[in-house]
Design a protein around this motif. Structure first.
Motif, short mmCIF file in Angstrom:
data_model
loop_
_atom_site.label_atom_id
_atom_site.label_comp_id
_atom_site.label_asym_id
_atom_site.label_seq_id
_atom_site.Cartn_x
_atom_site.Cartn_y
_atom_site.Cartn_z
N SER A 101 47.86 -44.85 -30.72
CA SER A 101 47.39 -45.89 -31.65
C SER A 101 46.15 -46.58 -31.12
O SER A 101 45.21 -46.85 -31.88
CB SER A 101 48.49 -46.92 -31.90
N SER A 102 46.11 -46.87 -29.83
CA SER A 102 44.94 -47.54 -29.26
C SER A 102 43.72 -46.63 -29.29
O SER A 102 42.61 -47.08 -29.57
CB SER A 102 45.23 -48.03 -27.84
N TYR A 103 43.90 -45.35 -29.03
CA TYR A 103 42.78 -44.41 -29.09
C TYR A 103 42.26 -44.27 -30.52
O TYR A 103 41.05 -44.25 -30.76
CB TYR A 103 43.20 -43.04 -28.56
N ILE A 104 43.17 -44.19 -31.48
CA ILE A 104 42.76 -44.06 -32.88
C ILE A 104 42.07 -45.32 -33.36
O ILE A 104 41.07 -45.26 -34.07
CB ILE A 104 43.97 -43.68 -33.77
N GLU A 105 42.57 -46.47 -32.96
CA GLU A 105 41.93 -47.73 -33.35
C GLU A 105 40.51 -47.81 -32.79
O GLU A 105 39.58 -48.20 -33.50
CB GLU A 105 42.77 -48.93 -32.87
N LEU A 106 40.33 -47.42 -31.53
CA LEU A 106 39.00 -47.42 -30.95
C LEU A 106 38.10 -46.43 -31.68
O LEU A 106 36.94 -46.72 -31.97
CB LEU A 106 39.05 -47.08 -29.45
N PHE A 107 38.64 -45.27 -32.03
CA PHE A 107 37.83 -44.29 -32.77
C PHE A 107 37.44 -44.82 -34.15
O PHE A 107 36.28 -44.69 -34.55
CB PHE A 107 38.58 -42.96 -32.91
N LYS A 108 38.39 -45.39 -34.87
CA LYS A 108 38.08 -45.88 -36.22
C LYS A 108 37.00 -46.95 -36.19
O LYS A 108 36.04 -46.88 -36.97
CB LYS A 108 39.34 -46.43 -36.89
N THR A 109 37.13 -47.92 -35.32
CA THR A 109 36.14 -48.99 -35.28
C THR A 109 34.80 -48.48 -34.76
O THR A 109 33.75 -48.88 -35.26
CB THR A 109 36.64 -50.18 -34.43
N SER A 110 34.83 -47.60 -33.78
CA SER A 110 33.58 -47.05 -33.24
C SER A 110 32.90 -46.12 -34.23
O SER A 110 31.68 -46.09 -34.33
CB SER A 110 33.84 -46.31 -31.93
N PHE A 111 33.69 -45.37 -34.99
CA PHE A 111 33.12 -44.47 -35.99
C PHE A 111 32.43 -45.27 -37.07
O PHE A 111 31.34 -44.91 -37.52
CB PHE A 111 34.22 -43.57 -36.58
N LYS A 112 33.04 -46.37 -37.49
CA LYS A 112 32.41 -47.23 -38.50
C LYS A 112 31.09 -47.78 -37.98
O LYS A 112 30.10 -47.81 -38.71
CB LYS A 112 33.34 -48.38 -38.89
N ALA A 113 31.08 -48.22 -36.73
CA ALA A 113 29.85 -48.73 -36.14
C ALA A 113 28.81 -47.62 -35.99
O ALA A 113 27.62 -47.83 -36.20
CB ALA A 113 30.14 -49.36 -34.77
N PHE A 114 29.29 -46.43 -35.67
CA PHE A 114 28.40 -45.28 -35.48
C PHE A 114 27.70 -44.90 -36.78
O PHE A 114 26.49 -44.72 -36.81
CB PHE A 114 29.20 -44.09 -34.93
N VAL A 115 28.46 -44.77 -37.86
CA VAL A 115 27.86 -44.34 -39.13
C VAL A 115 27.10 -45.45 -39.84
O VAL A 115 26.35 -45.16 -40.77
CB VAL A 115 28.90 -43.70 -40.08
N SER A 116 27.27 -46.68 -39.41
CA SER A 116 26.51 -47.77 -40.04
C SER A 116 25.09 -47.84 -39.50
O SER A 116 24.25 -48.53 -40.07
CB SER A 116 27.23 -49.11 -39.84
N THR A 117 24.81 -47.14 -38.41
CA THR A 117 23.46 -47.11 -37.84
C THR A 117 22.78 -45.83 -38.30
O THR A 117 23.24 -44.74 -37.96
CB THR A 117 23.53 -47.13 -36.29
N PRO A 118 21.68 -45.95 -39.06
CA PRO A 118 21.04 -44.74 -39.61
C PRO A 118 20.65 -43.70 -38.56
O PRO A 118 20.85 -42.51 -38.75
CB PRO A 118 19.81 -45.27 -40.33
N LEU A 119 20.13 -44.14 -37.41
CA LEU A 119 19.73 -43.17 -36.38
C LEU A 119 20.93 -42.43 -35.81
O LEU A 119 20.85 -41.23 -35.54
CB LEU A 119 18.97 -43.88 -35.26
N GLN A 120 22.02 -43.13 -35.64
CA GLN A 120 23.22 -42.49 -35.12
C GLN A 120 23.83 -41.57 -36.17
O GLN A 120 24.29 -40.48 -35.85
CB GLN A 120 24.25 -43.54 -34.70
N ARG A 121 23.87 -42.04 -37.40
CA ARG A 121 24.48 -41.26 -38.48
C ARG A 121 23.82 -39.89 -38.62
O ARG A 121 24.47 -38.91 -38.90
CB ARG A 121 24.38 -42.06 -39.79
N GLU A 122 22.52 -39.82 -38.39
CA GLU A 122 21.80 -38.56 -38.50
C GLU A 122 22.22 -37.56 -37.43
O GLU A 122 22.05 -36.36 -37.60
CB GLU A 122 20.29 -38.80 -38.45
N LYS A 123 22.75 -38.04 -36.32
CA LYS A 123 23.17 -37.14 -35.23
C LYS A 123 24.45 -36.38 -35.58
O LYS A 123 24.71 -35.33 -35.02
CB LYS A 123 23.40 -37.93 -33.94
N LEU A 124 25.23 -36.92 -36.48
CA LEU A 124 26.48 -36.28 -36.87
C LEU A 124 26.22 -35.45 -38.13
O LEU A 124 26.20 -35.97 -39.22
CB LEU A 124 27.54 -37.35 -37.13
#
Length: 185
Positions: A133-156
């Motif tokens: 649960s802690s790993y998934i929670e970190l992934f969910k919040t980090s993924f949201k932060a990751f895709v909200s940044t246009p430069l990062q989003r382009e890397k995925l």
């Protein structure tokens, strides 16, 4: 191997060999697992691919959560994350593209091992459940932060996203903890 896949896409051996190539080159862990999954999920699967996948996952299972977020070195932060006592926004770290993929693969590795060892599966409050649960929670919040940044989003790119989805679908349909996994997501 790519030519062999084009000729006989239902044969698992070339997918396994591509997984081995990616694993030994250490260039793309996501593709490594993706090709092992493809090898296992083929009509004529390659039996050693599941062993190769298991051995690869074994390397990922014990990476501590603090590798991704050094602020979790504080035991109170981990307890709060595990017990869901406070918002997780202060625990979010903007992960690099590589760390985000590694965290995703580690979550899948933990779930894979939880499904293989039914005795290790906790009821509802066991340590494995809290850990995942802690790993998934970190992934969910980090993924949201990751895709909200246009430069990062382009890397995925779309290939990586489709590989992530393929791995997720495979593990959900193949593991005995699929209902547990879906309840966390």
């Amino acid at each position: 191997y790519l030519h062999a896949i084009k000729l006989v896409p239902y044969l698992g051996h070339p997918y396994n060999q591509l997984g081995i190539l990616f694993e030994t080159s250490r260039t793309n862990q996501l593709s490594t697992i993706f090709y092992y999954v493809r090898s296992v999920a083929c009509r004529y699967n390659f039996p050693l691919a599941s062993t190769n996948m298991e051995n690869f996952f074994k390397k990922l299972v014990d990476i501590p959560l603090t590798r991704y977020n050094p602020s979790l070195n504080n035991p109170n932060s981990i307890n709060n994350l595990l017990n869901n006592n406070e918002p997780h926004l202060n625990l979010v770290v903007k992960l690099s593209h590589k760390d985000l993929i590694n965290l995703y693969l580690q979550i899948n590795a933990i779930i894979y091992y939880m499904s293989k060892s039914i005795n290790a599966l906790p009821n509802s409050t066991g340590t494995n459940s809290q850990r995942i649960s802690s790993y998934i929670e970190l992934f969910k919040t980090s993924f949201k932060a990751f895709v909200s940044t246009p430069l990062q989003r382009e890397k995925l790119d779309s290939t990586q996203l489709s590989q992530m989805i393929t791995i997720l679908i495979f593990l959900v349909t193949q593991t005995e903890v699929s209902s547990f996994y879906l309840s966390i997501i």
